[in-house]
Design a protein around this motif. Structure first.
Motif, PDB file in Angstrom:
ATOM      1  N   ASP A 111       0.821  -1.205   0.000  1.00  0.00           N
ATOM      2  CA  ASP A 111       0.000   0.000   0.000  1.00  0.00           C
ATOM      3  C   ASP A 111       0.861   1.264   0.000  1.00  0.00           C
ATOM      4  O   ASP A 111       0.548   2.246  -0.676  1.00  0.00           O
ATOM      5  N   LEU A 124      -4.830   6.454   1.698  1.00  0.00           N
ATOM      6  CA  LEU A 124      -4.977   5.192   2.420  1.00  0.00           C
ATOM      7  C   LEU A 124      -4.774   5.375   3.913  1.00  0.00           C
ATOM      8  O   LEU A 124      -5.380   4.671   4.722  1.00  0.00           O
ATOM      9  N   TYR A 155       3.656   4.540   8.486  1.00  0.00           N
ATOM     10  CA  TYR A 155       2.354   4.205   7.896  1.00  0.00           C
ATOM     11  C   TYR A 155       1.266   4.116   8.956  1.00  0.00           C
ATOM     12  O   TYR A 155       0.153   4.609   8.768  1.00  0.00           O
ATOM     13  N   ALA A 172      -5.171  -0.305   4.919  1.00  0.00           N
ATOM     14  CA  ALA A 172      -5.724   0.751   4.067  1.00  0.00           C
ATOM     15  C   ALA A 172      -6.930   1.437   4.689  1.00  0.00           C
ATOM     16  O   ALA A 172      -7.500   2.339   4.094  1.00  0.00           O
ATOM     17  N   LEU A 175     -11.613   1.763   3.066  1.00  0.00           N
ATOM     18  CA  LEU A 175     -11.559   2.242   1.689  1.00  0.00           C
ATOM     19  C   LEU A 175     -12.334   1.306   0.763  1.00  0.00           C
ATOM     20  O   LEU A 175     -12.008   1.151  -0.403  1.00  0.00           O
TER      21      LEU A 175
END
Length: 322
Positions: A111, A124, A155, A172, A175
């Motif tokens: 991702d 994301l 992240y 993510a 989404l």
């Protein structure tokens, strides 16, 4: 109409759709497609590994070594406790659930490569500019697992407001991934494998029969791995000879570029007017995102090409209807 989507509308309904922009579309990555070093099942992970290597040549080596180290730590109570501490996990790991950490990291790497944009985004997850480079910089430590854990926070918690990492949640976020899972079963089968001889991930081989079984058990539907090929055509070998007025763009940093037309940029593959540039500094569909002062020259060039293509197609359509 000129649509900004994948190529399917223009390919299936050329009398209604004058042209289409297919950004980051892996049109040559479906079951039954020919294989090569990029177009084969390991292609996305090969491109992904290269993207991390561009950020730091040693970064893929650290990631590659981390898998066995995590597995080894997961065999002892002390190691499990250390993993929970380093990754700021919400729930304790056990020998039976330790694989969830590796699964989460695997998806995080993918991702983060997709959204490796030159400016901060929240597509994301809330991320800084060039997040892959930020991850690799954080991971550049003497202790590999400590580095990977620090990089993962880029992240998982770039804002510093997330109290802990919940491995039960999709990297993510919300989404529409549930919807994508269903669509991948019924329309968009993507046979992806990984090969440690070519990429930085553990060996994993796509199994069509297992995927079909999963789809039937998960969704209660008959899986259709060859749907795109039978419905839209143009997938026998590299034969797009009946297509025209489709702009195929791919980003060099995007894992899905492995199935894009840009990997065969020197080959004529359609009837007419199918540009297929590779965006040197582009991740997933960067060219379709809003303009930003940090946009690299490579995407500005491709956007200009796209505007010129749209103008050609509109003019062509007007002349045909005159």
């Amino acid at each position: 109409a000129v649509v900004s989507t994948q190529s399917t509308g223009s390919a299936k309904y050329p009398s209604l759709v004058q042209g289409a922009i297919a950004a980051s579309a892996p049109v040559w990555m479906f079951p039954g497609q020919p294989e090569s070093s990029l177009l084969g099942p390991a292609g996305p992970y090969i491109v992904l590994t290269e993207a991390y290597g561009l950020a730091d040549p040693e970064c893929p080596n650290r990631v590659s070594k981390s898998w066995s180290l995590i597995a080894s730590m997961a065999t002892t109570d002390a190691g499990l406790a250390k993993l929970q501490e380093l990754f700021h996990l919400c729930h304790p790991l056990t020998t039976d659930t330790a694989h969830l950490l590796s699964d989460w990291l695997n998806e995080m790497y993918f991702d983060m490569a997709m959204v490796n944009y030159p400016y901060p985004t929240s597509f994301l997850a809330p991320l800084p500019a060039w997040p892959v480079a930020k991850f690799c910089a954080a991971a550049n430590t003497t202790d590999i697992i400590s580095g990977i854990a620090a990089g993962a926070q880029v992240y998982a918690n770039h804002t510093g407001k997330v109290p802990c990492l919940d491995l039960d949640k999709d990297p993510a976020g919300d989404l529409g991934m549930t919807g994508w899972d269903y669509q991948s079963c019924t329309e968009m089968f993507l046979p992806i494998s990984s090969d440690p001889k070519q990429d930085m991930f553990p060996a994993s081989t796509f199994n069509l029969a297992e995927m079909v079984k999963y789809c039937e058990e998960k969704w209660g539907v008959s899986a259709r791995p060859y749907h795109l090929k039978s419905y839209f055509g143009g997938m026998d070998g590299f034969d797009f000879s009946g297509y025209s007025n489709i702009f195929f763009s791919n980003g060099r940093l995007d894992p899905w570029a492995a199935g894009g037309t840009a990997v065969l940029a020197s080959e004529p593959f359609c009837l007419s007017d199918c540009p297929n540039p590779l965006i040197k500094d582009g991740a997933h569909h960067l060219d379709l995102r809003s303009a930003n002062p940090a946009d690299p020259a490579s995407v500005l060039r491709v956007r200009k090409m796209e505007k010129e293509a749209i103008a050609r197609w509109v003019d062509q359509g007007n002349r045909m209807r005159a």
